[in-house]
Design a protein around this motif. Structure first.
Motif, PDB file in Angstrom:
ATOM      1  N   LEU A  11       1.370   8.654 -17.108  1.00 15.72           N
ATOM      2  CA  LEU A  11       2.221   7.523 -16.371  1.00 15.72           C
ATOM      3  C   LEU A  11       1.880   7.483 -14.802  1.00 15.72           C
ATOM      4  CD1 LEU A  11       5.616   7.935 -18.465  1.00 15.72           C
ATOM      5  CD2 LEU A  11       3.829   5.981 -18.478  1.00 15.72           C
ATOM      6  N   GLN A  12       1.667   8.694 -14.456  1.00 18.59           N
ATOM      7  CA  GLN A  12       1.409   8.745 -12.845  1.00 18.59           C
ATOM      8  C   GLN A  12       0.136   8.187 -12.502  1.00 18.59           C
ATOM      9  OE1 GLN A  12       3.554   9.624 -10.464  1.00 18.59           O
ATOM     10  NE2 GLN A  12       2.123   9.539  -8.872  1.00 18.59           N
ATOM     11  N   ARG A  13      -0.854   8.409 -13.473  1.00 16.76           N
ATOM     12  CA  ARG A  13      -2.151   7.797 -13.214  1.00 16.76           C
ATOM     13  C   ARG A  13      -2.041   6.646 -13.278  1.00 16.76           C
ATOM     14  NH1 ARG A  13      -4.296  12.135 -16.190  1.00 16.76           N
ATOM     15  NH2 ARG A  13      -4.531  10.949 -18.056  1.00 16.76           N
ATOM     16  N   GLU A  14      -1.499   5.967 -14.347  1.00 15.85           N
ATOM     17  CA  GLU A  14      -1.128   4.481 -14.594  1.00 15.85           C
ATOM     18  C   GLU A  14      -0.378   3.708 -13.491  1.00 15.85           C
ATOM     19  OE1 GLU A  14      -1.699   0.830 -16.845  1.00 15.85           O
ATOM     20  OE2 GLU A  14      -2.488   3.013 -17.491  1.00 15.85           O
ATOM     21  N   ARG A  15       0.442   4.323 -12.978  1.00 12.42           N
ATOM     22  CA  ARG A  15       1.231   3.861 -11.738  1.00 12.42           C
ATOM     23  C   ARG A  15       0.426   3.771 -10.647  1.00 12.42           C
ATOM     24  NH1 ARG A  15       5.909   6.638 -13.859  1.00 12.42           N
ATOM     25  NH2 ARG A  15       5.277   8.531 -12.801  1.00 12.42           N
ATOM     26  N   MET A  16      -0.530   4.905 -10.212  1.00 17.34           N
ATOM     27  CA  MET A  16      -1.252   4.667  -9.195  1.00 17.34           C
ATOM     28  C   MET A  16      -2.323   3.560  -9.320  1.00 17.34           C
ATOM     29  SD  MET A  16      -0.212   7.112  -7.051  1.00 17.34           S
ATOM     30  CE  MET A  16      -1.514   7.139  -5.908  1.00 17.34           C
ATOM     31  N   GLY A  17      -2.800   3.363 -10.521  1.00 19.72           N
ATOM     32  CA  GLY A  17      -3.823   2.232 -10.756  1.00 19.72           C
ATOM     33  C   GLY A  17      -3.171   0.986 -10.377  1.00 19.72           C
ATOM     34  N   LEU A  18      -1.805   0.744 -10.913  1.00 18.29           N
ATOM     35  CA  LEU A  18      -1.443  -0.605 -10.751  1.00 18.29           C
ATOM     36  C   LEU A  18      -0.834  -0.866  -9.328  1.00 18.29           C
ATOM     37  CD1 LEU A  18       1.104  -0.656 -13.967  1.00 18.29           C
ATOM     38  CD2 LEU A  18      -0.771  -1.914 -13.554  1.00 18.29           C
ATOM     39  N   LYS A  19      -0.596   0.335  -8.537  1.00 18.22           N
ATOM     40  CA  LYS A  19      -0.307   0.284  -7.241  1.00 18.22           C
ATOM     41  C   LYS A  19      -1.437  -0.206  -6.477  1.00 18.22           C
ATOM     42  CE  LYS A  19       3.713   3.239  -6.720  1.00 18.22           C
ATOM     43  NZ  LYS A  19       4.213   4.712  -6.158  1.00 18.22           N
ATOM     44  N   SER A  20      -2.565   0.216  -6.725  1.00 15.90           N
ATOM     45  CA  SER A  20      -3.751  -0.035  -6.017  1.00 15.90           C
ATOM     46  C   SER A  20      -4.078  -1.475  -6.301  1.00 15.90           C
ATOM     47  CB  SER A  20      -4.949   0.697  -6.699  1.00 15.90           C
ATOM     48  OG  SER A  20      -6.072   0.327  -6.138  1.00 15.90           O
ATOM     49  N   LYS A  21      -3.826  -2.013  -7.667  1.00 19.02           N
ATOM     50  CA  LYS A  21      -4.130  -3.358  -7.754  1.00 19.02           C
ATOM     51  C   LYS A  21      -3.118  -4.330  -7.290  1.00 19.02           C
ATOM     52  CE  LYS A  21      -6.232  -2.556 -12.412  1.00 19.02           C
ATOM     53  NZ  LYS A  21      -7.536  -2.999 -12.409  1.00 19.02           N
ATOM     54  N   VAL A  22      -2.053  -4.126  -7.076  1.00 22.42           N
ATOM     55  CA  VAL A  22      -1.220  -4.907  -6.393  1.00 22.42           C
ATOM     56  C   VAL A  22      -1.300  -4.863  -4.839  1.00 22.42           C
ATOM     57  CG1 VAL A  22       1.326  -4.675  -5.586  1.00 22.42           C
ATOM     58  CG2 VAL A  22       0.895  -4.638  -7.982  1.00 22.42           C
ATOM     59  N   LYS A  23      -1.819  -3.814  -4.252  1.00 25.75           N
ATOM     60  CA  LYS A  23      -2.119  -3.843  -3.097  1.00 25.75           C
ATOM     61  C   LYS A  23      -3.333  -4.910  -2.949  1.00 25.75           C
ATOM     62  CE  LYS A  23      -3.862  -0.744   0.722  1.00 25.75           C
ATOM     63  NZ  LYS A  23      -4.077   0.406   0.995  1.00 25.75           N
ATOM     64  N   GLU A  24      -4.435  -4.689  -3.627  1.00 22.46           N
ATOM     65  CA  GLU A  24      -5.491  -5.588  -3.485  1.00 22.46           C
ATOM     66  C   GLU A  24      -5.044  -7.246  -3.658  1.00 22.46           C
ATOM     67  OE1 GLU A  24      -8.794  -4.669  -6.370  1.00 22.46           O
ATOM     68  OE2 GLU A  24      -8.665  -2.514  -5.685  1.00 22.46           O
ATOM     69  N   ILE A  25      -4.249  -7.277  -4.292  1.00 25.10           N
ATOM     70  CA  ILE A  25      -3.679  -8.646  -4.712  1.00 25.10           C
ATOM     71  C   ILE A  25      -2.675  -9.108  -3.587  1.00 25.10           C
ATOM     72  CG2 ILE A  25      -1.971 -10.299  -5.889  1.00 25.10           C
ATOM     73  CD1 ILE A  25      -2.930  -8.395  -8.344  1.00 25.10           C
ATOM     74  N   LYS A  26      -2.103  -8.202  -2.784  1.00 25.37           N
ATOM     75  CA  LYS A  26      -1.333  -8.545  -1.435  1.00 25.37           C
ATOM     76  C   LYS A  26      -2.386  -8.849  -0.721  1.00 25.37           C
ATOM     77  CE  LYS A  26       2.969  -6.183  -2.538  1.00 25.37           C
ATOM     78  NZ  LYS A  26       3.802  -5.053  -1.935  1.00 25.37           N
ATOM     79  N   GLU A  27      -3.238  -8.042  -0.305  1.00 19.33           N
ATOM     80  CA  GLU A  27      -4.602  -8.462   0.761  1.00 19.33           C
ATOM     81  C   GLU A  27      -5.253  -9.775   0.502  1.00 19.33           C
ATOM     82  OE1 GLU A  27      -7.041  -4.687   0.544  1.00 19.33           O
ATOM     83  OE2 GLU A  27      -5.266  -3.747   1.439  1.00 19.33           O
TER      84      GLU A  27
END
Length: 84
Positions: A31-47
């Motif tokens: 779950l921690q790895r999944e959250r880190m991956g999702l946070k990375s994608k959200v950051k890319e979308i925001k940028e």
């Protein structure tokens, strides 16, 4: 002859790893790895959304959509029919 060391170990000290790995630990790690991956994608979308070209394209598409809806009164009737 059974003892290899002159100091006896307690059960906790004799273990190679500090904590046994259980199913819950594996789930939490996944779950921690999944959250880190999702946070990375959200950051890319925001940028991406903060880029001026992206904002201009979104505004252009929204504006063109409004012009098409206001220009064609039949679409307004169809739209209200789908809401009810």
């Amino acid at each position: 002859m059974g003892q290899l060391c002159c100091f006896p170990f307690s059960r906790d000290e004799g273990k190679i790893c500090k904590k046994p790995v259980g199913i819950q630990d594996l789930i939490n790690e996944a779950l921690q790895r999944e959250r880190m991956g999702l946070k990375s994608k959200v950051k890319e979308i925001k940028e991406l959304l903060l880029k001026p070209e992206t904002q201009a394209k979104i505004r252009r598409e929204l504006f063109e959509g409004r012009l098409n809806n206001y220009g064609n009164k039949a679409n307004d009737g169809d739209f209200s029919a789908t809401l009810t």
